[in-house]
Design an enzyme around this catalytic site. Sequence first.
Site, PDB file in Angstrom:
ATOM      1  N   GLY A   1      44.308  36.622  51.077  1.00 21.46           N
ATOM      2  CA  GLY A   1      42.953  37.512  51.459  1.00 21.46           C
ATOM      3  C   GLY A   1      42.125  37.099  50.462  1.00 21.46           C
ATOM      4  O   GLY A   1      42.080  36.223  49.691  1.00 21.46           O
ATOM      5  N   ASP A   2      41.005  37.909  50.824  1.00 17.38           N
ATOM      6  CA  ASP A   2      39.722  37.885  49.726  1.00 17.38           C
ATOM      7  C   ASP A   2      39.263  39.224  49.190  1.00 17.38           C
ATOM      8  O   ASP A   2      39.036  40.261  49.849  1.00 17.38           O
ATOM      9  CB  ASP A   2      38.518  37.511  50.763  1.00 17.38           C
ATOM     10  CG  ASP A   2      37.271  37.324  49.933  1.00 17.38           C
ATOM     11  OD1 ASP A   2      37.146  37.574  48.805  1.00 17.38           O
ATOM     12  OD2 ASP A   2      36.251  36.962  50.605  1.00 17.38           O
ATOM     13  N   PHE A   3      39.718  39.246  47.847  1.00 16.22           N
ATOM     14  CA  PHE A   3      39.424  40.418  47.115  1.00 16.22           C
ATOM     15  C   PHE A   3      38.083  40.939  46.981  1.00 16.22           C
ATOM     16  O   PHE A   3      37.949  42.192  46.917  1.00 16.22           O
ATOM     17  CB  PHE A   3      40.242  40.607  45.779  1.00 16.22           C
ATOM     18  CG  PHE A   3      39.716  39.535  44.691  1.00 16.22           C
ATOM     19  CD1 PHE A   3      38.394  39.014  44.822  1.00 16.22           C
ATOM     20  CD2 PHE A   3      40.789  38.858  43.856  1.00 16.22           C
ATOM     21  CE1 PHE A   3      38.268  37.881  43.770  1.00 16.22           C
ATOM     22  CE2 PHE A   3      40.399  37.721  42.965  1.00 16.22           C
ATOM     23  CZ  PHE A   3      39.300  37.559  42.887  1.00 16.22           C
TER      24      PHE A   3
ATOM     25  N   ASP B   1      46.367  37.236  46.515  1.00 17.12           N
ATOM     26  CA  ASP B   1      45.661  35.868  46.186  1.00 17.12           C
ATOM     27  C   ASP B   1      45.016  35.272  47.351  1.00 17.12           C
ATOM     28  O   ASP B   1      45.314  35.550  48.542  1.00 17.12           O
ATOM     29  CB  ASP B   1      46.525  34.924  45.271  1.00 17.12           C
ATOM     30  CG  ASP B   1      45.448  34.421  44.135  1.00 17.12           C
ATOM     31  OD1 ASP B   1      44.747  33.474  44.656  1.00 17.12           O
ATOM     32  OD2 ASP B   1      45.462  34.640  42.985  1.00 17.12           O
TER      33      ASP B   1
ATOM     34  N   HIS C   1      36.658  38.131  34.547  1.00 15.22           N
ATOM     35  CA  HIS C   1      35.712  37.357  33.783  1.00 15.22           C
ATOM     36  C   HIS C   1      35.381  36.072  34.711  1.00 15.22           C
ATOM     37  O   HIS C   1      34.337  35.393  34.372  1.00 15.22           O
ATOM     38  CB  HIS C   1      36.350  36.646  32.458  1.00 15.22           C
ATOM     39  CG  HIS C   1      37.356  35.691  32.903  1.00 15.22           C
ATOM     40  ND1 HIS C   1      38.904  36.194  32.613  1.00 15.22           N
ATOM     41  CD2 HIS C   1      37.574  34.638  33.065  1.00 15.22           C
ATOM     42  CE1 HIS C   1      39.628  34.953  32.781  1.00 15.22           C
ATOM     43  NE2 HIS C   1      39.036  34.111  33.247  1.00 15.22           N
TER      44      HIS C   1
ATOM     45  N   ARG D   1      43.016  38.662  33.878  1.00 12.26           N
ATOM     46  CA  ARG D   1      42.163  37.191  33.713  1.00 12.26           C
ATOM     47  C   ARG D   1      41.337  36.948  35.009  1.00 12.26           C
ATOM     48  O   ARG D   1      41.283  35.420  35.014  1.00 12.26           O
ATOM     49  CB  ARG D   1      43.231  36.054  33.441  1.00 12.26           C
ATOM     50  CG  ARG D   1      44.030  36.820  31.936  1.00 12.26           C
ATOM     51  CD  ARG D   1      44.649  35.460  31.310  1.00 12.26           C
ATOM     52  NE  ARG D   1      45.513  34.766  32.192  1.00 12.26           N
ATOM     53  CZ  ARG D   1      46.342  33.799  31.695  1.00 12.26           C
ATOM     54  NH1 ARG D   1      46.001  33.452  30.479  1.00 12.26           N
ATOM     55  NH2 ARG D   1      46.995  33.366  32.622  1.00 12.26           N
TER      56      ARG D   1
HETATM   57  C1  LIG Z   1      41.792  32.977  36.457  1.00  7.91           C
HETATM   58  S1  LIG Z   1      42.906  33.016  37.809  1.00  7.91           S
HETATM   59  C2  LIG Z   1      44.186  34.142  37.336  1.00  7.91           C
HETATM   60  C3  LIG Z   1      45.320  34.367  37.751  1.00  7.91           C
HETATM   61  C4  LIG Z   1      46.415  35.229  37.126  1.00  7.91           C
HETATM   62  N1  LIG Z   1      46.208  36.603  37.359  1.00  7.91           N
HETATM   63  C5  LIG Z   1      46.674  34.913  35.614  1.00  7.91           C
HETATM   64  O1  LIG Z   1      46.231  35.868  34.988  1.00  7.91           O
HETATM   65  O2  LIG Z   1      47.146  33.812  35.276  1.00  7.91           O
HETATM   66  C6  LIG Z   1      41.947  33.787  38.964  1.00  7.91           C
HETATM   67  C7  LIG Z   1      42.844  34.073  40.240  1.00  7.91           C
HETATM   68  O3  LIG Z   1      42.125  34.638  41.207  1.00  7.91           O
HETATM   69  C8  LIG Z   1      42.167  34.277  42.685  1.00  7.91           C
HETATM   70  N2  LIG Z   1      41.065  34.424  43.552  1.00  7.91           N
HETATM   71  C9  LIG Z   1      39.820  33.941  43.192  1.00  7.91           C
HETATM   72  N3  LIG Z   1      38.991  34.244  44.251  1.00  7.91           N
HETATM   73  C10 LIG Z   1      39.650  35.004  44.820  1.00  7.91           C
HETATM   74  C11 LIG Z   1      39.352  35.963  46.232  1.00  7.91           C
HETATM   75  N4  LIG Z   1      38.299  35.391  46.848  1.00  7.91           N
HETATM   76  N5  LIG Z   1      40.297  36.677  46.783  1.00  7.91           N
HETATM   77  C12 LIG Z   1      41.679  36.675  46.249  1.00  7.91           C
HETATM   78  N6  LIG Z   1      41.992  36.043  45.190  1.00  7.91           N
HETATM   79  C13 LIG Z   1      41.026  35.205  44.431  1.00  7.91           C
HETATM   80  C14 LIG Z   1      42.464  32.899  42.179  1.00  7.91           C
HETATM   81  O4  LIG Z   1      43.144  32.045  43.250  1.00  7.91           O
HETATM   82  C15 LIG Z   1      43.288  32.670  40.828  1.00  7.91           C
HETATM   83  O5  LIG Z   1      44.798  32.980  41.163  1.00  7.91           O
END
Ligand SMILES: C[S@@+](CC[C@H](N)C(=O)[O-])C[C@H]1O[C@@H](n2cnc3c(N)ncnc32)[C@H](O)[C@@H]1O
Length: 335
Positions: free
Chosen positions: A224-226, A198, A244, A241
């Site tokens: 990191g950055d996915f 994350d 979306h 989640r």
């Molecule tokens: C809506 S939350 C869902 C969290 C978890 N998977 C759940 O089901 O409760 C989206 C997640 O994506 C992460 N996220 C957003 N941008 C990101 C990025 N560029 N790289 C990695 N993670 C990221 C956020 O920090 C967050 O934890």
Amino acid sequence: MNKPAAPKALLNIVIGEWAARTVYAAAKLRIPDLLAGQRRTSADLAAELGAVPEALRRILRYLAGLEVLDGDEQRGFGLTEMGQLLRTEVTGSIRDFVILSGEEWHRSWSQVVHTAQTGGQAFEHVHGTNLFSYLDSNPEASRTFDRAMSGSVKLFNEVPNAYDFSGAGTIVDVGGGNGELLGTILASAEGPRGVVFDRPDVVAAAEAELSARGLTERCTLVGGDFLRSVPAGGDTYVISRTLHNWSDEHCLAILGNCAAVTKPGDRVLVIERVILPDTDPRLSLAQDVLMLLVTGGGRARTKDEHRELMEKSGFALREVHALPQDFSILVAERV
Ligand SMILES: C[S@@+](CC[C@H](N)C(=O)[O-])C[C@H]1O[C@@H](n2cnc3c(N)ncnc32)[C@H](O)[C@@H]1O
């Protein structure tokens, strides 16, 4: 039961906002925590909160009308089953989701006309920056957001029942938040190891969650950055989640990054509220408009839309299983 006549049905929708604001106020003031295990009068609560007794009495009376509380000023107000869910630190608490809904989401919904007229993001319009940059620079809001996401205990508990993880080697939870879901999965199967991936600030908070579950040996945390890359070495990638929140182009980048580090036969498991013809559309369509307001291109998708994104990224959709709260788990195989 007959459907209410149109004027009443519409009015009920419109005043839903008043109810939501009042529930938010109760959660913000931590009234449910103050009522845990005891009945109290508004005068008593007002003294502790530094609030105005008569104003608080009328708010508590409305909350009792909404069945969030029960009782009255004579007997004292207490918590109903719904009210219990607004306490902090209880299993299944949705207090953090109520705070997120009542603050960042509420400010965004207040600009829905702006989004309709300009197509611009309501969230950016009111906060001056996009959602995840805002969370990066607001640690308190970021913790609330993470806890709001990880409060979905009922959903997470069902994931290992819907998919058998015992044959997995290494499970990478992409956008895994504070590790609650991966912790639940690893607790259900002894064999697999795990990686929570994350944003760097978020995985720092996941450490406490995993050590509380005694899983630090089996699980690593990677920041990191996915959109750029995801950790290599997994055979099962969970994206819960998260898609979306993103446009099709960004989803293709995330799924493509999973494809780049997997081999044929490996799995991607996507957990989403899929728009399905035979389910109540209210949750998925509300979430779709929320994504319109708070993200740049995020949306709820149909099963076919998910299938197409997967196919374009090198995965084939194999199975879809239902999860609680209208969520589904979509199981795709790297081809
Ligand atoms: C809506 S939350 C869902 C969290 C978890 N998977 C759940 O089901 O409760 C989206 C997640 O994506 C992460 N996220 C957003 N941008 C990101 C990025 N560029 N790289 C990695 N993670 C990221 C956020 O920090 C967050 O934890």
